[in-house]
Structures are given as C-alpha cells and as structure tokens.
Design a protein around this motif. Structure first.
Motif, PDB file in Angstrom:
ATOM      1  N   SER A 155       0.835  -1.209   0.000  1.00  0.00           N
ATOM      2  CA  SER A 155       0.000   0.000   0.000  1.00  0.00           C
ATOM      3  C   SER A 155       0.865   1.252   0.000  1.00  0.00           C
ATOM      4  CB  SER A 155      -0.897   0.017   1.240  1.00  0.00           C
ATOM      5  OG  SER A 155      -1.692   1.181   1.273  1.00  0.00           O
ATOM      6  N   TYR A 203       0.786   1.211  -3.486  1.00  0.00           N
ATOM      7  CA  TYR A 203       0.987   0.659  -4.825  1.00  0.00           C
ATOM      8  C   TYR A 203       1.892  -0.560  -4.752  1.00  0.00           C
ATOM      9  CZ  TYR A 203       2.199   0.274  -9.748  1.00  0.00           C
ATOM     10  OH  TYR A 203       2.388  -0.214 -11.012  1.00  0.00           O
ATOM     11  N   PRO A 204       1.542  -1.615  -5.470  1.00  0.00           N
ATOM     12  CA  PRO A 204       0.417  -1.790  -6.405  1.00  0.00           C
ATOM     13  C   PRO A 204      -0.889  -2.198  -5.726  1.00  0.00           C
ATOM     14  CG  PRO A 204       1.778  -3.739  -6.439  1.00  0.00           C
ATOM     15  CD  PRO A 204       2.470  -2.778  -5.504  1.00  0.00           C
ATOM     16  N   LYS A 232      -9.378  -4.191  -4.297  1.00  0.00           N
ATOM     17  CA  LYS A 232      -8.073  -3.812  -3.760  1.00  0.00           C
ATOM     18  C   LYS A 232      -8.248  -3.382  -2.304  1.00  0.00           C
ATOM     19  CE  LYS A 232      -5.739  -2.265  -7.978  1.00  0.00           C
ATOM     20  NZ  LYS A 232      -5.035  -1.124  -8.644  1.00  0.00           N
ATOM     21  N   TYR A 289      -6.283  -1.440   0.832  1.00  0.00           N
ATOM     22  CA  TYR A 289      -5.161  -0.543   1.142  1.00  0.00           C
ATOM     23  C   TYR A 289      -4.817  -0.497   2.630  1.00  0.00           C
ATOM     24  CZ  TYR A 289      -5.838   1.230  -3.593  1.00  0.00           C
ATOM     25  OH  TYR A 289      -5.946   1.335  -4.955  1.00  0.00           O
TER      26      TYR A 289
END
Length: 335
Positions: A243, A245-246, A267, A269
């Motif tokens: 977190s 990314y990705p 997704k 995070y």
C-alpha cells in the motif's frame, strides 16, 4: 596525489525513480561536482502509448542543467564512449539497474550503490516492500561497491530505520529516501576524507545464517493476491507492504454458489487486526457495527480502506453505504 574535494571529485549519478531524486538533489544542492546523470529511456505512456514520460531523475537533472544519458543497452559502445568522456572519479547508483563490469569498473574510485535494506538481507528489486510484507521491525540503508552480482559487493556503511507495526510501504519509502540521501553523502565524505580510500567489508564475512536470509524479488500482480488461509498478521503485513501501490487484492465471488461468473476484484489498502477469533472458513465476509470483516485462518481482519474495480478508493464506511449484499460475497484466493 592531489587532495580530493567535493568540488573536484567528478561524480556520475545513476538513478531513475523519485527515490533516487532525493540523493541527487542533496549532492547538487550541497555543491558536489555531478558531471552527468544516467537514467532510463523515457517511458511510453497513455492509451496508445504515444506519449513519452521522462523519469523523475531526468526531470530534476534537466532543471539543474545537468547532462543526461539514457542508454537502451548499458554495453552500447556509443554510450560507453560518452560515459568515459566525462572522466568520472566516482559513480553513484540509486534505484537504477544492474550494470555491466565495463560500466561499474570505469571510475578510478569505483561505483557504489545506495540500497534500501540492511544487506545482506533483502537483495533484489523490491527491498522496501518485502521488509514490510515479512513483518520486519526495522530496515535501513546500505552503501556498497558494485561487483559482478546483484547487491553482493563490499559494504561501506549502514544506517537503520525502525518500522512501526502500523506503517505501510509509503511511510517506509519516504523515510528511507531521505536516509538514503544522508548515507550517500556521508559515504562520499568518507571517500574525500580518505583521499579516495574508504573502509569496506565483504558481505560473506558477516555472521548471518544463510537460512535466515530474505530476498527481495520484483513485485508482480500475483504477489498481491491475498491468501486468506493464513494468519491475520500475515495478511495484514501483505496489505501494508503493498500500500498504496500496487495494492493487495482479492477476488469477490458469490458465497453460496461459489459462482465466479460475476467475480469482482477488490483492492485493499488498509486493515486492522481485531484479535477476534473465527471458526469460519477463510475469506468469509461479515458486516458488524458498520465494519467490514474478512476471516483469515485464525482471526477476523477489519478492512478499513479499499477500492472495488471501476470505483474510487474509499473508506470501508463509505463503501458499505453504497454497496449492497457484500456479506453475501466471499473473498477468494485465485492462485
């Protein structure tokens, strides 16, 4: 031999992402003699790949009027000749690529790398991510001289950085970026003080059990596919280690039929450990007091920030206000 100073020490800097810019910026702003910058070729971006995006290092170098070299192949004779024409005494590498011997051996004082880990731990392309994914409580920065292999050269200097249990990779990245610039400058200052001589030690002399060594391979999409059949702590660390990314992710399917026809990618995070034991099958979802919980092999994990495919990133509270029947879904590990 003439005394080396920061004004007459000719440095070629090599790097590409934002992480490397901080080190280059400190060298330039503190008056070190950077004679050229080497970075990756501009990257094609956009829907039709018709726009070229320069690297962060290139953008900074051009603003400062520094010559920029962007070789496609590091052994290209034209590049080698141009690089040699700068008569560098030292090359500094931060977040770049593997160099052939003809490049790293060119300067009379050698080439050193700034690596975002406490070598010999976490050799490889993604040391910051893997340190967090593996639940490490500390990491750091190492400078070392390049040799034929990846991240194995003689170590010069290390500095540690604690990793708080709630820190994500962005937090660690930002602090290592600053620490890396600090260690970079201190390494050069030691070289100057020694008039080109500096203490270094072979990594194989360190008392580290090979069985305890962790590697740091490149992160791929499948790295982030959450296996819910693990303890909550492992899933929690994976989420914060990717977190922002990705980002770690999971596949939502119908819990009753296990039908993946209309599967959705979610997704994740941010999450929180709850300490609440579960006897549910891993990947089960329940809504409790306005929170979104997913079962792991031992506990419920509280999901606090997420993004459903096609939607924006949001808090779990906002997500639950806009999505129906999420508790009729199940989180599936696809590997």
């Amino acid at each position: 031999m003439k005394q080396i100073t920061k004004e007459n020490l000719r440095i070629v800097f090599m790097g590409t992402p934002e992480f490397a810019v901080e080190s280059l910026k400190v060298l330039v702003e503190q008056g070190y003699h950077v004679v050229a910058v080497v970075t990756q070729p501009d990257k094609a971006v956009g829907r039709h790949q018709d726009t070229l995006q320069p690297s962060d290092v290139k953008e900074y170098a051009l603003r400062k009027g520094l010559p920029v070299l962007q070789p496609v192949k590091m052994k290209d004779p034209a590049f080698i000749n141009t690089l040699a024409s700068y008569h560098a005494d030292l090359q500094v590498v931060v977040a770049f690529r593997m160099l052939p011997e003809i490049v790293w051996s060119m300067p009379r004082l050698g080439t050193f790398n700034v690596h975002a880990a406490l070598l010999p731990q976490y050799r490889g392309a993604a040391p910051i991510n893997w340190a967090v994914i593996n639940g490490e409580t500390k990491t750091g920065v190492t400078t070392f001289f390049l040799d034929q292999n990846i991240d194995t050269g003689r170590m010069i200097m290390q500095k540690e950085l604690p990793i708080p249990d709630d820190a994500d990779v962005e937090y660690v990245y930002d602090r290592l970026m600053v620490l890396g610039a600090e260690v970079c400058v201190e390494t050069i200052d030691q070289l100057i003080a020694g008039n080109g001589e500096i203490a270094s030690i072979p990594q194989d002399q360190l008392t580290v059990d090979p069985k305890t060594l962790h590697s740091a391979p490149k992160i791929f999409k499948e790295t982030g596919d959450i296996n819910w059949n693990q303890p909550a702590k492992k899933v929690y660390d994976l989420i914060r280690g990717l977190s922002p990314y990705p980002a770690a992710w999971t596949t939502l399917i119908d819990s009753e039929t296990s039908d993946a026809t209309n599967a959705q990618i979610l997704k994740i995070y941010k999450s929180q450990k709850t300490g609440l034991k579960t006897d549910k099958e891993p990947g089960c979802i329940k809504i409790e007091n306005g929170t979104l919980l997913i079962s792991t092999s031992d506990e419920w994990l509280n999901i606090t920030e997420l993004q459903l495919a096609g939607k924006k990133r949001m808090s779990a509270k906002d997500f639950l206000n806009g999505v129906r029947d999420i508790d009729k879904k199940r989180a599936m590990h696809t590997l």
